[in-house]
Design an enzyme around this catalytic site. Structure first.
Site, PDB file in Angstrom:
ATOM      1  CG  HIS A 218      -2.066   0.838   1.278  1.00 42.49           C
ATOM      2  ND1 HIS A 218      -2.397   1.723   0.286  1.00 42.49           N
ATOM      3  CD2 HIS A 218      -2.998   1.067   2.261  1.00 42.49           C
ATOM      4  CE1 HIS A 218      -3.475   2.423   0.634  1.00 42.49           C
ATOM      5  NE2 HIS A 218      -3.853   2.054   1.851  1.00 42.49           N
ATOM      6  CG  HIS A 257      -4.125   0.422  -8.548  1.00 38.25           C
ATOM      7  ND1 HIS A 257      -5.451   0.271  -8.277  1.00 38.25           N
ATOM      8  CD2 HIS A 257      -3.648   1.366  -7.705  1.00 38.25           C
ATOM      9  CE1 HIS A 257      -5.780   1.117  -7.307  1.00 38.25           C
ATOM     10  NE2 HIS A 257      -4.695   1.779  -6.944  1.00 38.25           N
ATOM     11  CG  ASP A 308       2.645   4.558  -3.867  1.00 36.61           C
ATOM     12  OD1 ASP A 308       2.530   5.588  -3.197  1.00 36.61           O
ATOM     13  OD2 ASP A 308       1.883   3.586  -3.767  1.00 36.61           O
TER      14      ASP A 308
HETATM   15  C1  LIG Z   1      -0.944  -3.185  -5.922  1.00 36.98           C
HETATM   16  C2  LIG Z   1      -0.919  -4.706  -5.864  1.00 36.98           C
HETATM   17  C3  LIG Z   1      -0.821  -5.130  -4.396  1.00 36.98           C
HETATM   18  C4  LIG Z   1      -2.235  -5.214  -6.451  1.00 36.98           C
HETATM   19  O1  LIG Z   1      -2.150  -6.558  -6.328  1.00 36.98           O
HETATM   20  P1  LIG Z   1      -3.268  -7.644  -6.679  1.00 36.98           P
HETATM   21  O2  LIG Z   1      -4.454  -7.051  -7.315  1.00 36.98           O
HETATM   22  O3  LIG Z   1      -3.479  -8.453  -5.451  1.00 36.98           O
HETATM   23  O4  LIG Z   1      -2.521  -8.458  -7.763  1.00 36.98           O
HETATM   24  P2  LIG Z   1      -1.422  -9.561  -7.476  1.00 36.98           P
HETATM   25  O5  LIG Z   1      -0.426  -9.116  -6.472  1.00 36.98           O
HETATM   26  O6  LIG Z   1      -2.132 -10.841  -7.168  1.00 36.98           O
HETATM   27  O7  LIG Z   1      -0.734  -9.623  -8.868  1.00 36.98           O
HETATM   28  C5  LIG Z   1      -1.249 -10.320 -10.004  1.00 36.98           C
HETATM   29  C6  LIG Z   1      -0.082 -10.773 -10.844  1.00 36.98           C
HETATM   30  O8  LIG Z   1       0.646  -9.628 -11.309  1.00 36.98           O
HETATM   31  C7  LIG Z   1       1.962  -9.629 -10.769  1.00 36.98           C
HETATM   32  N1  LIG Z   1       2.275  -8.317 -10.279  1.00 36.98           N
HETATM   33  C8  LIG Z   1       1.415  -7.399  -9.775  1.00 36.98           C
HETATM   34  N2  LIG Z   1       2.062  -6.305  -9.397  1.00 36.98           N
HETATM   35  C9  LIG Z   1       3.361  -6.548  -9.660  1.00 36.98           C
HETATM   36  C10 LIG Z   1       4.527  -5.792  -9.480  1.00 36.98           C
HETATM   37  N3  LIG Z   1       4.450  -4.572  -8.941  1.00 36.98           N
HETATM   38  N4  LIG Z   1       5.692  -6.320  -9.841  1.00 36.98           N
HETATM   39  C11 LIG Z   1       5.763  -7.525 -10.391  1.00 36.98           C
HETATM   40  N5  LIG Z   1       4.692  -8.303 -10.579  1.00 36.98           N
HETATM   41  C12 LIG Z   1       3.506  -7.813 -10.231  1.00 36.98           C
HETATM   42  C13 LIG Z   1       1.927 -10.588  -9.593  1.00 36.98           C
HETATM   43  O9  LIG Z   1       3.175 -11.135  -9.269  1.00 36.98           O
HETATM   44  C14 LIG Z   1       0.929 -11.590 -10.047  1.00 36.98           C
HETATM   45  O10 LIG Z   1       1.559 -12.466 -10.952  1.00 36.98           O
HETATM   46  P3  LIG Z   1       1.296 -14.066 -10.887  1.00 36.98           P
HETATM   47  O11 LIG Z   1      -0.177 -14.197 -11.133  1.00 36.98           O
HETATM   48  O12 LIG Z   1       2.190 -14.592 -11.929  1.00 36.98           O
HETATM   49  O13 LIG Z   1       1.663 -14.465  -9.488  1.00 36.98           O
HETATM   50  C15 LIG Z   1       0.269  -5.256  -6.682  1.00 36.98           C
HETATM   51  O14 LIG Z   1       0.198  -4.784  -8.006  1.00 36.98           O
HETATM   52  C16 LIG Z   1       1.593  -4.927  -6.035  1.00 36.98           C
HETATM   53  O15 LIG Z   1       2.034  -5.640  -5.132  1.00 36.98           O
HETATM   54  N6  LIG Z   1       2.244  -3.836  -6.493  1.00 36.98           N
HETATM   55  C17 LIG Z   1       3.484  -3.398  -5.876  1.00 36.98           C
HETATM   56  C18 LIG Z   1       3.171  -2.619  -4.597  1.00 36.98           C
HETATM   57  C19 LIG Z   1       2.618  -1.261  -4.885  1.00 36.98           C
HETATM   58  O16 LIG Z   1       3.094  -0.550  -5.737  1.00 36.98           O
HETATM   59  N7  LIG Z   1       1.606  -0.894  -4.105  1.00 36.98           N
HETATM   60  C20 LIG Z   1       0.963   0.391  -4.224  1.00 36.98           C
HETATM   61  C21 LIG Z   1      -0.400   0.225  -4.799  1.00 36.98           C
HETATM   62  S1  LIG Z   1      -1.129   1.789  -5.182  1.00 36.98           S
END
Ligand SMILES: CC(C)(COP(=O)(O)OP(=O)(O)OC[C@H]1O[C@@H](n2cnc3c(N)ncnc32)[C@H](O)[C@@H]1OP(=O)(O)O)[C@@H](O)C(=O)NCCC(=O)NCCS
Length: 372
Positions: A218, A257, A308
């Protein structure tokens, strides 16, 4: 595009809100109907905080009065200053804000919900002072937490750097506060609403939210994004390094996201500010590295930068220490959290979902002495 997983309440509507729409169904990201693009272009953060907390854009007199009111609320109680001195230098600044909120809740408790908006304002006014007081105290200096600055952005930068900020830097920070102010049912806002829904007090709801914001999935992502960008000296190194991380299936912070699928509408706005600041600084490295990471993430994973990622570069050029990036997010999001706590209270029902049980079938209790 990488497939979205199930779970984590993804795609589930958890209630109604009139505070913000994240812009799906063609509406565009807006706060109470006002486009984030218009707000970032024309408004200051205090206008946006007023809009969120009081429900309408202020006129000039209301804005002037509101800024004066926030200015008059900046002094910290002595007992809080004592507590801030006790928080170790090695603590994360998010600890400082969480504790500040909690301590203020003890010193100035919410005895009556009619004061909820004033509590929101007090927190908006106090957080920059509390953070910078703690920061400077551990570097041998006790600062006054009051300045003549009209804006929260200017006040924070003045306290941090001990002098009035450059106009471009102040406006960049102000815009970043606008962009960070609100975002519907994100994890920290949801945590605040869950806490508020138990009829707990305002400070407890904000404390829950601060604890939730801090995680790298987050708000903490902006700090991790900077740690990543700083590792590389040029675009080629960044491409290789991030490429290797993707092979290892590492998460690249500042990308992706839960709600957006092709882009985060806030990213281009903060990216343009980061670029302006880079130019003013004569810096060619940080933006080149960032652009290379952005391109690689899109080419390889169809993932886009969220707010971010470029906020990290913007804050770098504003001279904000990396571990204050998420606390600056708190300064802003306090307005959104407040709006949601008030909205939750206005039409409250306990938030208590159920879970799908996947544990063992009923089993016979074994006396302690007989267990192997
Ligand atoms: C924001 C976030 C938590 C959303 O996650 P989510 O909807 O739960 O999606 P997931 O984490 O399950 O990701 C889905 C797929 O995309 C990939 N993915 C998503 N964000 C990624 C990232 N930032 N880097 C690399 N891979 C990513 C995941 O590894 C996953 O791949 P897989 O299915 O092969 O395992 C996720 O994109 C993330 O962790 N981003 C980095 C943290 C971040 O920037 N947070 C601020 C959000 S505003």
């Amino acid at each position: 595009m990488t497939a979205k997983k199930t779970g984590g309440l993804a795609g589930i509507s958890a209630g109604e809100s009139a505070v913000c729409t994240v812009g799906l169904a063609g509406k565009g990201l807006n706060y109470r109907g006002y486009s984030i693009h218009d707000l970032a272009e024309h408004a200051c953060f205090e206008e946006v905080a007023y809009l969120l907390i009081y429900g309408k854009l202020p006129n000039q007199t209301e804005l002037t009065n509101y800024q004066s009111q926030l200015q008059s609320m900046r002094k910290l109680p002595d007992a809080l200053l004592q507590v801030l001195k006790l928080i170790p230098k090695t603590a994360h600044p998010m600890d400082v804000l969480r504790t500040t909120c909690s301590m203020l809740g003890s010193l100035e408790p919410e005895n009556n919900t009619e004061k909820q908006s004033q509590i929101a304002d007090r927190l908006l006014a106090c957080f920059p002072g509390a953070l910078t007081y703690w920061y400077h105290f551990h570097r041998g200096q006790e600062i006054s937490t009051e300045t003549e600055e009209e804006t929260i952005a200017g006040h924070f930068l003045h306290l941090l750097h001990g002098k009035k900020a450059d106009a471009l830097i102040e406006r960049a920070t102000d815009v970043s506060l606008i962009l960070y102010a609100e975002h519907e049912f994100n994890a920290s806002t949801f945590a605040a609403r869950v806490t508020a829904a138990t009829l707990s007090d305002f400070y407890s709801a904000i404390t829950s939210a601060i604890g939730t914001l801090r995680g790298p999935l987050h708000g903490g992502a902006n700090e991790f994004a900077m740690h990543l960008i700083e590792k590389f000296d040029n675009a080629a190194q960044a491409e290789q390094g991030v490429g290797e991380m993707l092979v290892r299936k590492d998460k690249i912070m500042g990308f992706g996201h839960r709600v957006y699928t092709v882009s985060d509408p806030r990213s281009d706005i903060i990216k343009s500010w980061a670029a302006k600041l880079a130019e003013q600084n004569g810096d060619t490295k940080l933006m080149a590295v960032s652009n290379a990471i952005e391109k690689l993430m899109w080419d390889e994973k169809k993932l886009f930068p969220n707010l971010d990622f470029y906020s990290a570069s913007a804050y770098h050029f504003c001279g904000i220490p990396v571990d204050m990036y998420t606390p600056v997010f708190v300064f802003a999001r306090t307005a959104g959290w407040a709006a949601h706590i008030i909205e939750q209270r206005n039409n409250n029902r306990l938030i208590r979902p159920t879970s799908e049980y996947i544990g063992p079938e009923p089993q016979t209790y074994i006396a302690l002495a007989e267990r192997v």
